[in-house]
Design a protein around this motif. Structure first.
Motif, short mmCIF file in Angstrom:
data_model
loop_
_atom_site.label_atom_id
_atom_site.label_comp_id
_atom_site.label_asym_id
_atom_site.label_seq_id
_atom_site.Cartn_x
_atom_site.Cartn_y
_atom_site.Cartn_z
N ALA A 87 0.84 -1.22 0.00
CA ALA A 87 0.00 0.00 0.00
C ALA A 87 0.87 1.26 0.00
O ALA A 87 0.54 2.25 -0.66
N ASP A 88 1.97 1.23 0.72
CA ASP A 88 2.86 2.39 0.81
C ASP A 88 3.97 2.29 -0.23
O ASP A 88 4.48 1.20 -0.50
N ALA A 126 11.86 3.94 -4.96
CA ALA A 126 11.34 4.88 -5.95
C ALA A 126 12.42 5.86 -6.39
O ALA A 126 12.50 6.21 -7.57
N ALA A 127 13.27 6.29 -5.46
CA ALA A 127 14.36 7.20 -5.81
C ALA A 127 15.36 6.52 -6.73
O ALA A 127 15.84 7.12 -7.71
N ASP A 161 16.43 -3.34 -10.77
CA ASP A 161 16.20 -2.10 -11.52
C ASP A 161 14.78 -2.04 -12.08
O ASP A 161 14.13 -1.00 -12.05
N THR A 162 14.30 -3.16 -12.58
CA THR A 162 12.94 -3.23 -13.12
C THR A 162 11.93 -2.90 -12.03
O THR A 162 11.02 -2.10 -12.22
N ARG A 163 12.12 -3.51 -10.86
CA ARG A 163 11.20 -3.26 -9.74
C ARG A 163 11.30 -1.81 -9.27
O ARG A 163 10.28 -1.19 -8.93
N ALA A 164 12.50 -1.25 -9.27
CA ALA A 164 12.68 0.14 -8.84
C ALA A 164 11.99 1.10 -9.81
O ALA A 164 11.33 2.05 -9.38
N VAL A 165 12.12 0.88 -11.11
CA VAL A 165 11.44 1.73 -12.09
C VAL A 165 9.93 1.60 -11.93
O VAL A 165 9.20 2.60 -11.96
N ALA A 166 9.45 0.37 -11.71
CA ALA A 166 8.02 0.16 -11.50
C ALA A 166 7.54 0.91 -10.26
O ALA A 166 6.45 1.50 -10.25
N GLU A 167 8.35 0.92 -9.22
CA GLU A 167 7.99 1.65 -8.00
C GLU A 167 7.97 3.15 -8.25
O GLU A 167 7.07 3.87 -7.80
N TYR A 168 8.93 3.64 -9.01
CA TYR A 168 8.96 5.07 -9.36
C TYR A 168 7.71 5.46 -10.13
O TYR A 168 7.12 6.53 -9.90
#
Length: 161
Positions: free
Chosen positions: A67-68, A74-75, A150-157
């Motif tokens: 949820a959060d 994200a950064a 990296d894929t997960r980080a971009v998705a989070e962003y």
């Protein structure tokens, strides 16, 4: 003096009539920017359906987010996005590829991650990816060979947009 003015007036009249004839004979390319062009673009973008059930084609299955938003991830995703994605994507405007603001209102997280990680396979096999390819003039999304992190980080962003 009257004769001179009469000749000049007649000459001006003939010259102005001659201009119109040249205008009529003018051919070639003419650009007309009217609202019908805008409507065509709008109608075109309606051709790609919103499908929240399509998970795409690839190794990611049933991805769901907490949820959060993870600010640190994200950064990292924003930095990676700016490094490899901004050549083709803007946040809120079409460029070579679609605007990514609100992407999770149109696609589910699994589809997005599969598209980020392996656009080659998605463009070959996924109907939504094929429709996007057609809408964006066959501009192929390049595979950036991103790691899972990296894929997960971009998705989070993308969640923050």
């Amino acid at each position: 003096m009257k004769k001179l003015l009469s000749v000049l007036a007649l000459g001006a009249l003939l010259a102005s009539c001659g201009e119109e004839k040249k205008e009529e004979k003018k051919g070639g390319f003419e650009m007309n920017r009217t609202k019908t062009e805008t409507k065509a673009v709008e109608a075109k973008s309606e051709g790609v359906p919103v499908d929240m059930d399509n998970q795409g084609v690839g190794k990611y299955k049933d991805i769901s987010f907490d949820a959060d938003i993870n600010a640190e991830m994200a950064a990292a995703g924003e930095a990676k996005f700016k490094a490899v994605c901004t050549a083709c994507h803007m946040v809120d405007k079409r460029l070579i590829g679609p605007a990514l603001k609100g992407v999770y209102e149109r696609r589910n997280p699994t589809w997005v991650m599969n598209m980020i990680a392996n656009p080659d396979k998605m463009l070959q096999e996924d109907p939504i990816a094929k429709a996007l390819l057609k809408e964006y003039n066959n501009a192929i999304m390049l595979n950036q060979n991103l790691s899972d992190e990296d894929t997960r980080a971009v998705a989070e962003y993308l969640r923050t947009l």
